[in-house]
Design a protein around this motif. Sequence first.
Motif, PDB file in Angstrom:
ATOM      1  N   ALA A 272       0.825  -1.205   0.000  1.00  0.00           N
ATOM      2  CA  ALA A 272       0.000   0.000   0.000  1.00  0.00           C
ATOM      3  C   ALA A 272       0.861   1.258   0.000  1.00  0.00           C
ATOM      4  O   ALA A 272       1.896   1.322   0.669  1.00  0.00           O
ATOM      5  CB  ALA A 272      -0.920   0.005   1.214  1.00  0.00           C
ATOM      6  N   ALA A 273       0.413   2.266  -0.725  1.00  0.00           N
ATOM      7  CA  ALA A 273       1.075   3.576  -0.688  1.00  0.00           C
ATOM      8  C   ALA A 273       0.836   4.246   0.656  1.00  0.00           C
ATOM      9  O   ALA A 273       1.674   5.011   1.142  1.00  0.00           O
ATOM     10  CB  ALA A 273       0.553   4.461  -1.813  1.00  0.00           C
ATOM     11  N   SER A 274      -0.299   3.947   1.281  1.00  0.00           N
ATOM     12  CA  SER A 274      -0.565   4.388   2.658  1.00  0.00           C
ATOM     13  C   SER A 274      -1.631   3.466   3.245  1.00  0.00           C
ATOM     14  O   SER A 274      -2.484   2.941   2.521  1.00  0.00           O
ATOM     15  CB  SER A 274      -1.040   5.841   2.710  1.00  0.00           C
ATOM     16  N   ALA A 296       3.993  -0.731   5.904  1.00  0.00           N
ATOM     17  CA  ALA A 296       3.106   0.241   5.262  1.00  0.00           C
ATOM     18  C   ALA A 296       3.213   1.602   5.944  1.00  0.00           C
ATOM     19  O   ALA A 296       3.255   1.672   7.175  1.00  0.00           O
ATOM     20  CB  ALA A 296       1.662  -0.250   5.329  1.00  0.00           C
ATOM     21  N   PRO A 297       3.234   2.694   5.184  1.00  0.00           N
ATOM     22  CA  PRO A 297       3.173   4.025   5.794  1.00  0.00           C
ATOM     23  C   PRO A 297       1.800   4.211   6.440  1.00  0.00           C
ATOM     24  O   PRO A 297       0.778   4.088   5.764  1.00  0.00           O
ATOM     25  CB  PRO A 297       3.357   4.973   4.598  1.00  0.00           C
ATOM     26  N   CYS A 298       1.762   4.486   7.726  1.00  0.00           N
ATOM     27  CA  CYS A 298       0.511   4.474   8.484  1.00  0.00           C
ATOM     28  C   CYS A 298       0.023   5.881   8.818  1.00  0.00           C
ATOM     29  O   CYS A 298       0.799   6.723   9.284  1.00  0.00           O
ATOM     30  CB  CYS A 298       0.676   3.681   9.776  1.00  0.00           C
ATOM     31  N   VAL A 299      -1.264   6.102   8.604  1.00  0.00           N
ATOM     32  CA  VAL A 299      -1.946   7.335   8.990  1.00  0.00           C
ATOM     33  C   VAL A 299      -3.119   6.906   9.853  1.00  0.00           C
ATOM     34  O   VAL A 299      -4.008   6.193   9.387  1.00  0.00           O
ATOM     35  CB  VAL A 299      -2.442   8.116   7.758  1.00  0.00           C
ATOM     36  N   ARG A 332       2.474  12.406  -3.229  1.00  0.00           N
ATOM     37  CA  ARG A 332       3.399  13.444  -3.685  1.00  0.00           C
ATOM     38  C   ARG A 332       4.839  13.132  -3.294  1.00  0.00           C
ATOM     39  O   ARG A 332       5.767  13.377  -4.056  1.00  0.00           O
ATOM     40  CB  ARG A 332       2.968  14.791  -3.091  1.00  0.00           C
ATOM     41  N   ASP A 333       5.051  12.579  -2.096  1.00  0.00           N
ATOM     42  CA  ASP A 333       6.403  12.297  -1.619  1.00  0.00           C
ATOM     43  C   ASP A 333       6.485  10.820  -1.235  1.00  0.00           C
ATOM     44  O   ASP A 333       6.393  10.443  -0.063  1.00  0.00           O
ATOM     45  CB  ASP A 333       6.746  13.179  -0.418  1.00  0.00           C
ATOM     46  N   VAL A 334       6.658   9.991  -2.241  1.00  0.00           N
ATOM     47  CA  VAL A 334       6.659   8.537  -2.041  1.00  0.00           C
ATOM     48  C   VAL A 334       7.828   8.102  -1.166  1.00  0.00           C
ATOM     49  O   VAL A 334       7.696   7.219  -0.319  1.00  0.00           O
ATOM     50  CB  VAL A 334       6.698   7.821  -3.402  1.00  0.00           C
ATOM     51  N   GLU A 335       8.977   8.724  -1.333  1.00  0.00           N
ATOM     52  CA  GLU A 335      10.158   8.325  -0.568  1.00  0.00           C
ATOM     53  C   GLU A 335       9.968   8.595   0.929  1.00  0.00           C
ATOM     54  O   GLU A 335      10.321   7.761   1.772  1.00  0.00           O
ATOM     55  CB  GLU A 335      11.392   9.072  -1.072  1.00  0.00           C
ATOM     56  N   LEU A 339       9.953   5.785   3.988  1.00  0.00           N
ATOM     57  CA  LEU A 339      10.803   5.865   5.181  1.00  0.00           C
ATOM     58  C   LEU A 339       9.970   5.715   6.451  1.00  0.00           C
ATOM     59  O   LEU A 339      10.390   5.066   7.408  1.00  0.00           O
ATOM     60  CB  LEU A 339      11.564   7.192   5.194  1.00  0.00           C
ATOM     61  N   ARG A 340       8.772   6.305   6.456  1.00  0.00           N
ATOM     62  CA  ARG A 340       7.890   6.141   7.615  1.00  0.00           C
ATOM     63  C   ARG A 340       7.469   4.685   7.760  1.00  0.00           C
ATOM     64  O   ARG A 340       7.383   4.155   8.870  1.00  0.00           O
ATOM     65  CB  ARG A 340       6.661   7.049   7.493  1.00  0.00           C
TER      66      ARG A 340
END
Length: 404
Positions: A272-274, A296-299, A332-335, A339-340
């Motif tokens: 997932a992208a997020s 996965a980057p988590c929100v 917008r800022d995949v990198e 990292l998150r």
Amino acid sequence: MGNKDITVHIAMVGTRGVPARYGGFETAVEEVGQRLVQAGHQVRVYCRGADRSLDEHLGMQRVTLPAVPRTQFETLSHSALSVGHLLGRRTDVAIVFNAANAVLLPAIKAARIPVAVHVDGLEWQRAKWGKLGRRWYLWGERMAVRWADELIADSVGIQDYYRTEHGTPSRLLTYGAPILTELDERPLAEIGLRPNGYHLAVARLEPENHVDVIVEAYRASAAKLPLVVVGSVPYPSEHEKSVTASASADPRIRMLGGVWDQHLLDMRYAHAASYLHGHSVGGTNPSLLRAMGAGAPCVAFDVGFNRDVLGATGSDFADAAQLTPLIEAAERDVEAARLRGDAAQLRASRLYRWDDVAVGYEQMCLDLMAGKRAGYAPPPADVIDLRDLEARVTNPGDSDREAS
């Protein structure tokens, strides 16, 4: 793990049982139970439903009993039958999941069986319960405090709640996070997705999980990647109908319903992208841990439980207006998002290990047999050191400046 001189006969009551196909309790029973068996203990798991084809699972004895098929009575009716069964068998320690089952504790205590209650989250806050249901859960909290030999909290926030509201200590036993290192892209291709090519939400469609807020925020965004929603509810729900109707108005949103194949679900977390997490009333949530373990980057929805789990590795939102720009930022800022995700996986690998959780359960059982109860313990000291490490992974430029 394991004391070769002591075999504890442990009964686990109050869940749907094993194999784990539903939620956090069932996953905990499966992961912890199999490790207790490997350590030489006897584990009996009470299972709900009509499937009597398995007498054991991963070394755990399965006892399948019926339940009243109505939301309000299903758990308690099954648990009552389970307690009746365990009273007639050797049981050194009983672990009861869900404070709503606390009305059954006097029967267990009368048999002089030490009993721990896993109190879960703040169930009385769930919208699916009417006024009577909420009163029942609040009463169950008080009765668990009064009658249990030990309370199990799965997060520091739940520990704080029971200490503040009820003046009682509890034993902190969280969940584990499977750490995924081998990633399979085939489950994505089968449903027309690509790695890092979608946003993901995984939750039962209940108000306190805020899938409606996630859908609203996404619809207001300029996101080019689709939103994939995994989840349903096992009963008729106006809220589910509302969420589904809102999602169907945006062709970018895909509602997949429930997904019970854990490998398929893990791969969807991992690519997932997020990951958008809206849960608000539980403690340490297994879905959030799985997302972290998958990198996965988590929100996450802005409550203390989620902040405790994510530490410095995630972003948070309180409403749709705050979530919309976070969805757009992940594209917008995949990198930075990656990292998150890496930092979240690192945190999960250090702090949320099933082997450690099982050791905690084993020690609790031994303590209960010896008549001991836990006092309050602060989070592990290495959390402080880990926060610094997470910050360096999340903001690598800061450490470069410090070194210069």
